[in-house]
Design a protein around this motif. Sequence first.
Motif, short mmCIF file in Angstrom:
data_model
loop_
_atom_site.label_atom_id
_atom_site.label_comp_id
_atom_site.label_asym_id
_atom_site.label_seq_id
_atom_site.Cartn_x
_atom_site.Cartn_y
_atom_site.Cartn_z
N PHE A 1 5.11 15.14 -19.29
CA PHE A 1 3.89 14.36 -19.63
C PHE A 1 4.27 12.97 -19.94
CE2 PHE A 1 0.75 12.91 -22.65
CZ PHE A 1 -0.51 12.72 -21.65
N ILE A 2 5.25 13.02 -20.89
CA ILE A 2 5.65 11.74 -21.35
C ILE A 2 6.34 10.68 -20.21
CG2 ILE A 2 7.58 10.27 -22.71
CD1 ILE A 2 7.05 12.43 -24.72
N ILE A 3 7.02 11.34 -19.45
CA ILE A 3 7.70 10.40 -18.24
C ILE A 3 6.31 10.20 -17.19
CG2 ILE A 3 9.02 10.86 -16.09
CD1 ILE A 3 10.63 12.76 -17.83
N VAL A 4 5.47 11.27 -16.96
CA VAL A 4 4.47 10.64 -16.08
C VAL A 4 3.77 9.71 -16.83
CG1 VAL A 4 2.17 11.41 -15.14
CG2 VAL A 4 4.29 12.72 -15.01
N LEU A 5 3.48 9.56 -18.06
CA LEU A 5 2.77 8.80 -18.84
C LEU A 5 3.48 7.20 -18.74
CD1 LEU A 5 0.20 8.63 -20.50
CD2 LEU A 5 1.84 8.70 -22.65
N ILE A 6 4.84 7.34 -18.85
CA ILE A 6 5.52 6.03 -18.56
C ILE A 6 5.15 5.30 -17.39
CG2 ILE A 6 7.66 5.06 -18.24
CD1 ILE A 6 8.53 6.89 -20.30
N PHE A 7 5.30 6.07 -16.25
CA PHE A 7 4.84 5.60 -14.90
C PHE A 7 3.43 5.08 -14.78
CE2 PHE A 7 7.68 8.43 -11.76
CZ PHE A 7 8.77 7.87 -12.48
N VAL A 8 2.43 5.81 -15.33
CA VAL A 8 1.14 5.48 -15.32
C VAL A 8 0.90 4.03 -16.09
CG1 VAL A 8 -1.10 6.05 -15.94
CG2 VAL A 8 0.25 7.80 -14.93
N VAL A 9 1.57 3.92 -17.26
CA VAL A 9 1.49 2.72 -18.08
C VAL A 9 1.95 1.84 -17.17
CG1 VAL A 9 2.38 1.84 -20.07
CG2 VAL A 9 1.49 3.88 -20.32
N MET B 1 0.99 -1.13 0.11
CA MET B 1 -0.02 0.05 -0.10
C MET B 1 0.86 1.21 -0.09
SD MET B 1 -3.19 0.53 -0.24
CE MET B 1 -3.71 2.19 -0.74
N TYR B 2 1.96 1.17 0.66
CA TYR B 2 3.08 2.28 0.89
C TYR B 2 3.36 2.67 -0.32
CZ TYR B 2 6.96 4.94 2.06
OH TYR B 2 8.07 5.76 2.10
N GLN B 3 3.73 1.38 -1.16
CA GLN B 3 4.36 1.68 -2.61
C GLN B 3 3.49 2.46 -3.46
OE1 GLN B 3 7.39 -0.37 -3.13
NE2 GLN B 3 7.84 0.98 -4.56
N GLU B 4 2.14 2.26 -3.48
CA GLU B 4 1.45 2.98 -4.36
C GLU B 4 1.27 4.38 -4.22
OE1 GLU B 4 -0.59 -0.96 -4.47
OE2 GLU B 4 1.36 -0.52 -4.35
N ALA B 5 1.30 4.86 -2.83
CA ALA B 5 1.13 6.08 -2.22
C ALA B 5 2.32 6.77 -2.69
CB ALA B 5 0.84 6.21 -1.00
N ALA B 6 3.64 6.04 -2.71
CA ALA B 6 4.73 6.86 -2.99
C ALA B 6 4.64 7.28 -4.50
CB ALA B 6 6.00 6.00 -2.82
N VAL B 7 4.20 6.16 -5.54
CA VAL B 7 3.95 6.59 -6.75
C VAL B 7 3.00 7.83 -7.04
CG1 VAL B 7 3.08 5.81 -8.99
CG2 VAL B 7 4.63 4.37 -7.65
N LEU B 8 2.07 7.87 -6.45
CA LEU B 8 1.18 8.95 -6.58
C LEU B 8 2.05 10.22 -6.16
CD1 LEU B 8 -2.25 7.93 -5.17
CD2 LEU B 8 -1.53 8.34 -7.50
N PHE B 9 2.72 10.20 -5.13
CA PHE B 9 3.31 11.38 -4.77
C PHE B 9 4.42 11.86 -5.56
CE2 PHE B 9 2.06 10.59 -0.09
CZ PHE B 9 1.02 11.54 -0.07
N GLN B 10 5.11 11.02 -6.30
CA GLN B 10 6.19 11.28 -7.23
C GLN B 10 5.59 11.89 -8.28
OE1 GLN B 10 8.20 7.78 -8.09
NE2 GLN B 10 9.93 8.75 -8.84
N ILE B 11 4.31 11.22 -8.65
CA ILE B 11 3.81 11.95 -9.97
C ILE B 11 3.40 13.39 -9.58
CG2 ILE B 11 1.80 11.68 -11.59
CD1 ILE B 11 2.15 8.74 -11.36
#
Lengths: 68, 170
Positions: A42-50, A1-11
């Motif tokens: 945008f592209i970098i964030v897109l890579i994360f999201v993908v 759960m902590y991992q997902e939150a970290a990704v959110l904050f990073q984005i």
Amino acid sequence: MYQEAAVLFQIAGIGIIVAMIHTILKQMGKEEYAQFASLIGFIIVLIFVVNSISDFFQQIKSVFLFQG
Amino acid sequence: MKWIGALLLLIATTWVGFELANQLNNRPKQIRQLKNALQIVEAEIVYSQAPLEEAFRIVAKQIPNPIASFFQAISQELLQQTADLPTIWEEEIARFFPNLALGNDEKELMQQFGRTLGQHDITQQKKHIQLAFTHLDRALEEAQDNQQRYGRMVKSLGFLTGLFIVLLLL
């Protein structure tokens, strides 16, 4: 759960920083670089999201199709 | 450990930004010093009718350092008579200009000016100095423009890029 939150904050952080870079470049009259910076962000964030979405689909597959 | 790395990266990019801003700030200053130097050279040639070696020595005394050492070196070389003036001038420009904040325009300008030094009588020489002077004026204007426009931008951009990279690698 902590991992997902970290990704959110990073984005979120990347979004804020890219917005600031965009504003500064635009203020100094470098419109084209500003657009370019936003596009890169945008592209970098897109890579994360993908990546995250691909994880998500993998989960669904493993639940419904009994695969690893 | 991760945070130390992040901090180092941030410091490095911020430093790069400040260094670039410094370069931008130093360019008008050094152009102004060059202009001063030319003025002194003109005065020495026209009014005291001093030889170039002496004129350069006086310039070196009155101008702040990075430019002063350039003229000092030329004066020294002329005193030792290792080569003729155009050769010395070219050599010293090639040696000193990479260390200065000046751009290619000013370098080209000074090279052209060096080719005219010592070739003409006093009135002609005065005209050449005036010409170089007006060119330097134009360069100064451009440099000031650049400084005002990009000085602050470069600083904040350096910091922000650092933050961006840190966030990417986190």
